[in-house]
Design a protein around this motif. Structure first.
Motif, PDB file in Angstrom:
ATOM      1  N   UNK A   1     -34.587  44.600  -0.799  1.00 55.65           N
ATOM      2  CA  UNK A   1     -35.746  44.553  -1.695  1.00 55.65           C
ATOM      3  C   UNK A   1     -36.999  45.104  -1.022  1.00 55.65           C
ATOM      4  N   UNK A   2     -37.200  44.768   0.243  1.00 58.38           N
ATOM      5  CA  UNK A   2     -38.344  45.303   0.981  1.00 58.38           C
ATOM      6  C   UNK A   2     -38.231  46.824   1.079  1.00 58.38           C
ATOM      7  N   UNK A   3     -37.051  47.289   1.478  1.00 60.16           N
ATOM      8  CA  UNK A   3     -36.831  48.734   1.608  1.00 60.16           C
ATOM      9  C   UNK A   3     -37.049  49.446   0.280  1.00 60.16           C
ATOM     10  N   UNK A   4     -36.452  48.894  -0.777  1.00 62.47           N
ATOM     11  CA  UNK A   4     -36.546  49.530  -2.094  1.00 62.47           C
ATOM     12  C   UNK A   4     -37.986  49.590  -2.581  1.00 62.47           C
ATOM     13  N   UNK A   5     -38.759  48.543  -2.337  1.00 60.60           N
ATOM     14  CA  UNK A   5     -40.168  48.545  -2.759  1.00 60.60           C
ATOM     15  C   UNK A   5     -40.943  49.647  -2.051  1.00 60.60           C
ATOM     16  N   UNK A   6     -40.689  49.830  -0.765  1.00 59.73           N
ATOM     17  CA  UNK A   6     -41.392  50.882  -0.020  1.00 59.73           C
ATOM     18  C   UNK A   6     -40.924  52.277  -0.453  1.00 59.73           C
ATOM     19  N   UNK A   7     -39.615  52.441  -0.656  1.00 61.29           N
ATOM     20  CA  UNK A   7     -39.078  53.731  -1.085  1.00 61.29           C
ATOM     21  C   UNK A   7     -39.588  54.087  -2.478  1.00 61.29           C
ATOM     22  N   UNK A   8     -39.644  53.107  -3.378  1.00 62.20           N
ATOM     23  CA  UNK A   8     -40.102  53.355  -4.751  1.00 62.20           C
ATOM     24  C   UNK A   8     -41.540  53.869  -4.788  1.00 62.20           C
ATOM     25  N   UNK A   9     -42.337  53.477  -3.817  1.00 62.41           N
ATOM     26  CA  UNK A   9     -43.730  53.938  -3.746  1.00 62.41           C
ATOM     27  C   UNK A   9     -43.869  55.228  -2.928  1.00 62.41           C
TER      28      UNK A   9
ATOM     29  N   UNK B   1     -45.443  43.417  -3.446  1.00 63.84           N
ATOM     30  CA  UNK B   1     -44.324  43.280  -4.381  1.00 63.84           C
ATOM     31  C   UNK B   1     -43.089  42.724  -3.677  1.00 63.84           C
ATOM     32  N   UNK B   2     -42.792  43.266  -2.510  1.00 65.13           N
ATOM     33  CA  UNK B   2     -41.595  42.808  -1.800  1.00 65.13           C
ATOM     34  C   UNK B   2     -41.749  41.367  -1.340  1.00 65.13           C
ATOM     35  N   UNK B   3     -42.923  40.996  -0.843  1.00 64.19           N
ATOM     36  CA  UNK B   3     -43.154  39.624  -0.394  1.00 64.19           C
ATOM     37  C   UNK B   3     -43.067  38.662  -1.574  1.00 64.19           C
ATOM     38  N   UNK B   4     -43.631  39.044  -2.721  1.00 63.31           N
ATOM     39  CA  UNK B   4     -43.582  38.184  -3.907  1.00 63.31           C
ATOM     40  C   UNK B   4     -42.146  38.000  -4.386  1.00 63.31           C
ATOM     41  N   UNK B   5     -41.373  39.067  -4.368  1.00 63.84           N
ATOM     42  CA  UNK B   5     -39.982  38.989  -4.804  1.00 63.84           C
ATOM     43  C   UNK B   5     -39.180  38.068  -3.896  1.00 63.84           C
ATOM     44  N   UNK B   6     -39.336  38.239  -2.606  1.00 67.49           N
ATOM     45  CA  UNK B   6     -38.608  37.415  -1.636  1.00 67.49           C
ATOM     46  C   UNK B   6     -39.096  35.967  -1.695  1.00 67.49           C
TER      47      UNK B   6
ATOM     48  N   UNK C   1     -47.571  50.014  16.641  1.00 67.38           N
ATOM     49  CA  UNK C   1     -47.862  50.712  15.403  1.00 67.38           C
ATOM     50  C   UNK C   1     -46.889  50.405  14.277  1.00 67.38           C
ATOM     51  N   UNK C   2     -46.016  49.427  14.478  1.00 67.63           N
ATOM     52  CA  UNK C   2     -45.064  49.057  13.441  1.00 67.63           C
ATOM     53  C   UNK C   2     -45.334  47.644  12.947  1.00 67.63           C
ATOM     54  N   UNK C   3     -45.080  47.461  11.674  1.00 65.39           N
ATOM     55  CA  UNK C   3     -45.167  46.154  11.046  1.00 65.39           C
ATOM     56  C   UNK C   3     -43.743  45.705  10.750  1.00 65.39           C
ATOM     57  N   UNK C   4     -43.485  44.457  10.992  1.00 62.36           N
ATOM     58  CA  UNK C   4     -42.159  43.873  10.743  1.00 62.36           C
ATOM     59  C   UNK C   4     -42.313  42.796   9.686  1.00 62.36           C
ATOM     60  N   UNK C   5     -41.555  42.913   8.619  1.00 60.29           N
ATOM     61  CA  UNK C   5     -41.452  41.820   7.667  1.00 60.29           C
ATOM     62  C   UNK C   5     -40.194  41.048   8.070  1.00 60.29           C
ATOM     63  N   UNK C   6     -40.415  39.859   8.616  1.00 58.86           N
ATOM     64  CA  UNK C   6     -39.318  39.022   9.100  1.00 58.86           C
ATOM     65  C   UNK C   6     -38.946  38.051   7.996  1.00 58.86           C
ATOM     66  N   UNK C   7     -37.686  38.097   7.626  1.00 59.45           N
ATOM     67  CA  UNK C   7     -37.173  37.270   6.539  1.00 59.45           C
ATOM     68  C   UNK C   7     -36.223  36.246   7.138  1.00 59.45           C
ATOM     69  N   UNK C   8     -36.410  34.989   6.759  1.00 60.00           N
ATOM     70  CA  UNK C   8     -35.549  33.915   7.240  1.00 60.00           C
ATOM     71  C   UNK C   8     -34.928  33.216   6.045  1.00 60.00           C
ATOM     72  N   UNK C   9     -33.597  33.104   6.070  1.00 52.20           N
ATOM     73  CA  UNK C   9     -32.863  32.411   5.021  1.00 52.20           C
ATOM     74  C   UNK C   9     -32.400  31.077   5.587  1.00 52.20           C
ATOM     75  N   UNK C  10     -32.889  29.983   5.030  1.00 58.12           N
ATOM     76  CA  UNK C  10     -32.575  28.643   5.541  1.00 58.12           C
ATOM     77  C   UNK C  10     -31.085  28.333   5.489  1.00 58.12           C
ATOM     78  N   UNK C  11     -30.364  28.972   4.565  1.00 53.06           N
ATOM     79  CA  UNK C  11     -28.923  28.728   4.440  1.00 53.06           C
ATOM     80  C   UNK C  11     -28.083  29.652   5.318  1.00 53.06           C
TER      81      UNK C  11
END
Length: 191
Positions: free
Chosen positions: A104-112, A61-66, A82-92
């Motif tokens: 959004x990533x945090x909220x998706x994980x917290x919501x579940x 969900x978080x990846x699709x939203x981003x 043992x950790x996964x990192x979702x690395x987000x890059x904003x071209x601007x």
């Protein structure tokens, strides 16, 4: 906290306020004006991965939203600890947009129900000399700290203290510097 917890010296961990991330865009302006460090356009969310469909659904969900933002890309990296990192890059290099996507990533994980799996969020900066800096938000403490890696297993403590001095009135900083964990070669730090 119960009576026995108090008696045994146990404390209830502070609940992270995910909205604390939205203090970063104005702090980034202050940091740039005071030190010359500018946002690289990269940030990351680190979490302990859990097996199961609910966790995979939250990640997807978080990846699709981003991914719906054409200026933003997301990659997932396992760090070997043992950790996964979702690395987000904003071209601007838009810190507001980057923080919104991290949230959004945090909220998706917290919501579940996976808020206990969150380790930290990072936003990366660089100066004209090529030095790199991360502002790290620790979920379990609800505080920030700076991390400046200068080489393999080396960090610039004086720069970290300087950054805390510059931003202390804008961000809730971790007072105990022994809790300023090293994030050696954190995914996204080199972008």
């Amino acid at each position: 906290m119960g009576f026995f917890d108090a008696l045994l010296g146990r404390s209830t961990p502070k609940r992270a306020n995910l909205d604390d991330l939205f203090a970063l865009p104005p702090a980034a302006l202050t940091l740039q004006a005071a030190t010359g460090f500018v946002p690289t356009g990269a940030g990351a969310v680190a979490f302990r991965q859990v097996e199961g469909s609910a966790f995979r659904t939250a990640e997807q969900e978080s990846v699709a939203l981003i991914g719906s933002d054409p200026a933003t890309s997301v990659t997932q990296v396992n760090d070997g600890f043992g950790y996964t990192w979702q690395v987000i890059t904003d071209a601007n290099r838009d810190v507001s947009n980057l923080v919104t996507n991290l949230h959004a990533v945090n909220a998706a994980l917290v919501a579940q129900g996976f808020d206990t799996m969150l380790l930290c969020s990072t936003v990366y900066f660089a100066d004209p000399e090529g030095r790199r800096l991360a502002l790290v938000y620790q979920y379990k403490r609800g505080t920030y700290y700076p991390f400046a890696q200068t080489g393999p297993q080396q960090r610039d403590n004086s720069l970290e203290i300087q950054v805390r001095g510059v931003l202390a009135s804008e961000l809730p900083f971790e007072a105990d510097t022994s809790r300023w964990s090293a994030l050696w070669d954190a995914p996204g730090l080199d972008r």
